[in-house]
Write an enzyme that holds these catalytic residues in place. Structure first.
Site, PDB file in Angstrom:
ATOM      1  N   VAL A   7      -3.892   2.439   0.546  1.00 21.12           N
ATOM      2  CA  VAL A   7      -4.564   2.115  -0.666  1.00 21.12           C
ATOM      3  C   VAL A   7      -3.343   1.237  -1.474  1.00 21.12           C
ATOM      4  O   VAL A   7      -2.161   1.541  -1.532  1.00 21.12           O
ATOM      5  CB  VAL A   7      -4.827   3.199  -1.542  1.00 21.12           C
ATOM      6  CG1 VAL A   7      -5.531   2.790  -2.789  1.00 21.12           C
ATOM      7  CG2 VAL A   7      -5.832   3.837  -0.996  1.00 21.12           C
ATOM      8  N   THR A  12       0.780  -1.314  -0.033  1.00 20.71           N
ATOM      9  CA  THR A  12       0.023   0.009  -0.209  1.00 20.71           C
ATOM     10  C   THR A  12       0.784   1.087  -0.081  1.00 20.71           C
ATOM     11  O   THR A  12       1.911   1.117   0.279  1.00 20.71           O
ATOM     12  CB  THR A  12      -0.957   0.148   1.096  1.00 20.71           C
ATOM     13  OG1 THR A  12      -0.091   0.220   2.282  1.00 20.71           O
ATOM     14  CG2 THR A  12      -1.873  -1.143   1.238  1.00 20.71           C
ATOM     15  N   ASP A  13       0.317   2.537  -0.232  1.00 14.75           N
ATOM     16  CA  ASP A  13       0.888   3.574  -0.446  1.00 14.75           C
ATOM     17  C   ASP A  13       0.410   4.351   1.022  1.00 14.75           C
ATOM     18  O   ASP A  13       0.024   3.710   2.024  1.00 14.75           O
ATOM     19  CB  ASP A  13       0.476   4.485  -1.575  1.00 14.75           C
ATOM     20  CG  ASP A  13      -0.974   4.785  -1.493  1.00 14.75           C
ATOM     21  OD1 ASP A  13      -1.582   4.641  -0.665  1.00 14.75           O
ATOM     22  OD2 ASP A  13      -1.514   5.206  -2.650  1.00 14.75           O
ATOM     23  N   GLN A  14       0.961   5.614   1.238  1.00 17.55           N
ATOM     24  CA  GLN A  14       0.592   6.284   2.380  1.00 17.55           C
ATOM     25  C   GLN A  14      -0.720   6.397   2.963  1.00 17.55           C
ATOM     26  O   GLN A  14      -0.950   6.441   4.143  1.00 17.55           O
ATOM     27  CB  GLN A  14       1.323   7.774   2.537  1.00 17.55           C
ATOM     28  CG  GLN A  14       1.268   8.191   3.616  1.00 17.55           C
ATOM     29  CD  GLN A  14       2.127   9.864   3.436  1.00 17.55           C
ATOM     30  OE1 GLN A  14       2.431  10.330   2.291  1.00 17.55           O
ATOM     31  NE2 GLN A  14       2.316  10.615   4.635  1.00 17.55           N
ATOM     32  N   MET A  15      -1.793   6.445   2.168  1.00 17.86           N
ATOM     33  CA  MET A  15      -3.062   6.342   2.198  1.00 17.86           C
ATOM     34  C   MET A  15      -3.749   5.030   2.495  1.00 17.86           C
ATOM     35  O   MET A  15      -4.970   4.889   2.560  1.00 17.86           O
ATOM     36  CB  MET A  15      -3.848   7.050   1.051  1.00 17.86           C
ATOM     37  CG  MET A  15      -3.211   8.326   0.633  1.00 17.86           C
ATOM     38  SD  MET A  15      -4.059   9.028  -0.875  1.00 17.86           S
ATOM     39  CE  MET A  15      -3.347   8.023  -2.029  1.00 17.86           C
TER      40      MET A  15
END
Length: 143
Positions: free
Chosen positions: A22, A17-20
């Site tokens: 997601v 996932t990314d920082q969000m």
């Protein structure tokens, strides 16, 4: 009849996932690879064994359509099927579904060509007729 759909479930890992929170977009292509590897494994054959027989399946094209995001810790199901099969080409179709609500998150396809270890095109039906017949049965729904 409809093609046979092979399924494989996995849980979204934090590193995907990314920082969000997601799933990063390129990870879906990795999941497509998991789907087709597991589809081949259901034939009682691994990708490695196929390569040891001198058959490679390089990707020539990929298409992906993002519908909704998968998030950290979601359980997802990769649904893979043989969409097209010719003497020298193979196309897989994929859907990534969130298990909890059966929401379609991503769909896509990868196109492959059958080659030997020198990356020269081969006719799979001639070099590996059993493997070709199995793929054909998957495509045709086990007819």
């Amino acid at each position: 009849m409809s093609p046979i759909i092979h399924t494989h479930q996995l849980r979204v890992r934090y590193g995907e996932t990314d920082q969000m929170g997601v799933v990063y977009h390129t990870n879906y292509l990795n999941w497509f690879e998991v789907g087709r590897t597991e589809l081949i494994r259901q034939a009682g054959l691994t990708y490695r064994e196929l390569e040891e027989r001198g058959v490679l399946l390089p990707v020539t094209d990929a298409a992906i359509s993002y519908k909704k995001p998968a998030r950290y810790d979601d359980m997802v199901e990769i649904r893979t099927r043989v969409k097209e099969l010719t003497a020298v080409r193979l196309t897989f179709a994929y859907e990534v579904i969130r298990v909890s609500d059966q929401e379609l998150l991503v769909s896509g396809e990868t196109m492959h060509v059958f080659t030997n270890s020198e990356l020269r095109p081969i006719r799979l039906a001639k070099t590996e007729p059993e493997v070709y017949a199995w793929l054909d049965a998957q495509h045709k729904g086990g007819e």
